[in-house]
Design a protein around this motif. Structure first.
Motif, PDB file in Angstrom:
ATOM      1  N   ASP A   1      -3.258   1.415   1.169  1.00 55.70           N
ATOM      2  CA  ASP A   1      -2.628   2.455   0.352  1.00 55.70           C
ATOM      3  C   ASP A   1      -1.393   1.806  -0.282  1.00 55.70           C
ATOM      4  O   ASP A   1      -0.373   1.609   0.373  1.00 55.70           O
ATOM      5  CB  ASP A   1      -2.232   3.646   1.233  1.00 55.70           C
ATOM      6  CG  ASP A   1      -1.608   4.786   0.436  1.00 55.70           C
ATOM      7  OD1 ASP A   1      -0.986   4.508  -0.614  1.00 55.70           O
ATOM      8  OD2 ASP A   1      -1.751   5.951   0.850  1.00 55.70           O
ATOM      9  N   GLU A   2      -1.508   1.452  -1.535  1.00 57.56           N
ATOM     10  CA  GLU A   2      -0.456   0.697  -2.215  1.00 57.56           C
ATOM     11  C   GLU A   2       0.903   1.374  -2.140  1.00 57.56           C
ATOM     12  O   GLU A   2       1.907   0.741  -1.800  1.00 57.56           O
ATOM     13  CB  GLU A   2      -0.856   0.489  -3.679  1.00 57.56           C
ATOM     14  CG  GLU A   2       0.132  -0.366  -4.456  1.00 57.56           C
ATOM     15  CD  GLU A   2      -0.320  -0.575  -5.885  1.00 57.56           C
ATOM     16  OE1 GLU A   2      -0.580  -1.730  -6.245  1.00 57.56           O
ATOM     17  OE2 GLU A   2      -0.412   0.421  -6.638  1.00 57.56           O
ATOM     18  N   LYS A   3       0.955   2.665  -2.433  1.00 61.58           N
ATOM     19  CA  LYS A   3       2.234   3.388  -2.447  1.00 61.58           C
ATOM     20  C   LYS A   3       2.843   3.457  -1.044  1.00 61.58           C
ATOM     21  O   LYS A   3       4.053   3.233  -0.869  1.00 61.58           O
ATOM     22  CB  LYS A   3       2.028   4.805  -2.987  1.00 61.58           C
ATOM     23  CG  LYS A   3       3.327   5.581  -3.202  1.00 61.58           C
ATOM     24  CD  LYS A   3       3.054   6.900  -3.913  1.00 61.58           C
ATOM     25  CE  LYS A   3       4.356   7.658  -4.188  1.00 61.58           C
ATOM     26  NZ  LYS A   3       5.035   8.104  -2.982  1.00 61.58           N
ATOM     27  N   ALA A   4       2.032   3.749  -0.037  1.00 62.51           N
ATOM     28  CA  ALA A   4       2.541   3.852   1.339  1.00 62.51           C
ATOM     29  C   ALA A   4       3.085   2.514   1.820  1.00 62.51           C
ATOM     30  O   ALA A   4       4.144   2.447   2.455  1.00 62.51           O
ATOM     31  CB  ALA A   4       1.428   4.342   2.268  1.00 62.51           C
TER      32      ALA A   4
ATOM     33  N   ALA B   1       4.170   0.048  -0.098  1.00 58.76           N
ATOM     34  CA  ALA B   1       5.359  -0.268  -0.888  1.00 58.76           C
ATOM     35  C   ALA B   1       6.574   0.494  -0.373  1.00 58.76           C
ATOM     36  O   ALA B   1       7.693  -0.022  -0.353  1.00 58.76           O
ATOM     37  CB  ALA B   1       5.105   0.056  -2.361  1.00 58.76           C
ATOM     38  N   GLU B   2       6.365   1.726   0.051  1.00 65.06           N
ATOM     39  CA  GLU B   2       7.473   2.538   0.599  1.00 65.06           C
ATOM     40  C   GLU B   2       8.023   1.913   1.877  1.00 65.06           C
ATOM     41  O   GLU B   2       9.236   1.857   2.089  1.00 65.06           O
ATOM     42  CB  GLU B   2       6.984   3.962   0.871  1.00 65.06           C
ATOM     43  CG  GLU B   2       6.820   4.791  -0.394  1.00 65.06           C
ATOM     44  CD  GLU B   2       6.168   6.141  -0.127  1.00 65.06           C
ATOM     45  OE1 GLU B   2       5.653   6.341   1.014  1.00 65.06           O
ATOM     46  OE2 GLU B   2       6.181   7.001  -1.040  1.00 65.06           O
TER      47      GLU B   2
ATOM     48  N   ASP C   1      13.743   0.314  -6.400  1.00 62.61           N
ATOM     49  CA  ASP C   1      12.992   1.432  -5.830  1.00 62.61           C
ATOM     50  C   ASP C   1      11.569   0.996  -5.514  1.00 62.61           C
ATOM     51  O   ASP C   1      11.205  -0.166  -5.697  1.00 62.61           O
ATOM     52  CB  ASP C   1      12.999   2.631  -6.783  1.00 62.61           C
ATOM     53  CG  ASP C   1      12.552   2.242  -8.192  1.00 62.61           C
ATOM     54  OD1 ASP C   1      11.680   1.353  -8.315  1.00 62.61           O
ATOM     55  OD2 ASP C   1      13.066   2.813  -9.164  1.00 62.61           O
ATOM     56  N   VAL C   2      10.770   1.927  -5.040  1.00 61.94           N
ATOM     57  CA  VAL C   2       9.382   1.640  -4.655  1.00 61.94           C
ATOM     58  C   VAL C   2       8.568   1.173  -5.861  1.00 61.94           C
ATOM     59  O   VAL C   2       7.718   0.286  -5.754  1.00 61.94           O
ATOM     60  CB  VAL C   2       8.736   2.887  -4.007  1.00 61.94           C
ATOM     61  CG1 VAL C   2       7.262   2.649  -3.737  1.00 61.94           C
ATOM     62  CG2 VAL C   2       9.461   3.238  -2.710  1.00 61.94           C
ATOM     63  N   LYS C   3       8.831   1.762  -7.033  1.00 60.67           N
ATOM     64  CA  LYS C   3       8.091   1.381  -8.242  1.00 60.67           C
ATOM     65  C   LYS C   3       8.265  -0.102  -8.566  1.00 60.67           C
ATOM     66  O   LYS C   3       7.338  -0.756  -9.034  1.00 60.67           O
ATOM     67  CB  LYS C   3       8.548   2.237  -9.428  1.00 60.67           C
ATOM     68  CG  LYS C   3       8.093   3.677  -9.356  1.00 60.67           C
ATOM     69  CD  LYS C   3       8.591   4.468 -10.557  1.00 60.67           C
ATOM     70  CE  LYS C   3       8.157   5.931 -10.467  1.00 60.67           C
ATOM     71  NZ  LYS C   3       8.672   6.728 -11.608  1.00 60.67           N
TER      72      LYS C   3
ATOM     73  N   ILE D   1       5.911  -2.137  -6.357  1.00 58.52           N
ATOM     74  CA  ILE D   1       4.518  -2.042  -6.815  1.00 58.52           C
ATOM     75  C   ILE D   1       4.322  -2.876  -8.084  1.00 58.52           C
ATOM     76  O   ILE D   1       3.332  -3.604  -8.229  1.00 58.52           O
ATOM     77  CB  ILE D   1       4.132  -0.571  -7.087  1.00 58.52           C
ATOM     78  CG1 ILE D   1       4.138   0.203  -5.766  1.00 58.52           C
ATOM     79  CG2 ILE D   1       2.767  -0.484  -7.768  1.00 58.52           C
ATOM     80  CD1 ILE D   1       3.899   1.695  -5.927  1.00 58.52           C
ATOM     81  N   LYS D   2       5.283  -2.818  -8.975  1.00 62.05           N
ATOM     82  CA  LYS D   2       5.207  -3.531 -10.243  1.00 62.05           C
ATOM     83  C   LYS D   2       5.197  -5.051 -10.038  1.00 62.05           C
ATOM     84  O   LYS D   2       4.479  -5.778 -10.737  1.00 62.05           O
ATOM     85  CB  LYS D   2       6.400  -3.128 -11.116  1.00 62.05           C
ATOM     86  CG  LYS D   2       6.422  -3.810 -12.475  1.00 62.05           C
ATOM     87  CD  LYS D   2       7.670  -3.391 -13.231  1.00 62.05           C
ATOM     88  CE  LYS D   2       7.770  -4.154 -14.551  1.00 62.05           C
ATOM     89  NZ  LYS D   2       9.015  -3.793 -15.276  1.00 62.05           N
TER      90      LYS D   2
END
Length: 285
Positions: free
Chosen positions: A188-191, A193-194, A267-269, A272-273
């Protein structure tokens, strides 16, 4: 007068006894030294062994005088240095009180070098960081593969400092590198990254560490066994093999410490970037 003569006689007898005792002890030592010398000269193997012991003894003395700790030095090795046309000696060493702090001591023609402080700080840092990683990832859901802590431009002032000291007092020149695995059933990419951003904030931003390196490999739970086989092998530096074999699913790379002039993720973004991903046998951003 008679009492004085008797006292002087007693003193004279005691001095003679003391002299005889010292002479006897000295003769024993001389005889022992002569026996050892004779044994060494009569056996080339013993002579080589004695020479190696003397060199390791010199290394041990250097370490103990420099750091004020008790060390064990063993496994002397020699290597010919073509550039300087000389033999470089190295040996394994560890703290007498802690075998886990094991490092290398090197003897060059005109100086000694060692990796003690870097090893000590990395060992202490791992103990501290394991607790912080566990709070974020949860017990059993991660594996810290590498913790490397050091500082640039050392001086004698840092010889007795701990990991906490260098992070607190020398954070502008401290280098901390962390490589770890995050185990999951499904990526889960977002999880991920957080969690990576929270860890980054906790370790580097909070302590204002300038030179930083944080890499997180994402490993699916059904690949754990393959991952640990690789980690425990001598191929640990060939990390690309894990991607080629699909053992590592993805990689989150936060920031290289040699990119220290660049800003870290806000930030988290950002994570991911800028994260790395695996494609066609290579790592890409």
């Amino acid at each position: 007068k008679a009492e004085m003569e008797l006292e002087n006689k007693k003193i004279s007898i005691e001095r003679k006894k003391e002299f005889k005792s010292k002479l006897k002890s000295k003769l024993k030592k001389t005889a022992l030294a002569a026996a050892i010398t004779g044994l060494l000269l009569s056996s080339p193997f013993m002579l080589i062994k004695y020479d190696r012991w003397q060199k390791m003894r010199g290394m041990k003395k250097y370490l103990e005088e420099k750091y004020g700790q008790d060390f064990v030095v063993e496994n002397l090795k020699s290597k010919w240095n073509t550039a300087y046309m000389t033999v470089i000696l190295s040996a394994d060493a560890h703290l007498k009180s802690n075998k886990e702090v094991d490092f290398t001591v090197i003897k060059e023609p005109k100086l000694y070098r060692d990796t003690y402080l870097r090893t000590l700080w990395s060992w202490q840092g791992r103990k501290k960081l394991e607790e912080e990683v566990c709070e974020i990832y949860g017990k059993g859901n991660y594996h810290v593969r590498v913790v490397d802590a050091d500082i640039r431009w050392r001086s004698k002032k840092v010889n007795n400092l701990s990991y906490d000291d260098i992070i607190r007092e020398y954070n502008d020149i401290a280098e901390v590198s962390i490589w770890m695995a995050s185990f999951t059933d499904k990526f889960d990419e977002k999880a991920e990254a957080e969690k990576a951003f929270e860890l980054y904030q906790k370790i580097f931003v909070k302590n204002k560490v300038k030179f930083q390196d944080l890499g997180i490999e994402i490993v699916e739970n059904n690949k754990r066994e393959e991952y640990f086989k690789f980690v425990n092998s001598e191929r640990i530096h060939d990390i690309k093999e894990l991607y080629e074999e699909k053992t590592i699913k993805e990689r989150i790379k936060v920031l290289y410490w040699y990119d220290s002039d660049k800003e870290g993720p806000k930030d988290v973004k950002d994570i991911i970037k800028n994260r790395y991903y695996f494609k066609n046998g290579g790592l890409y951003r």
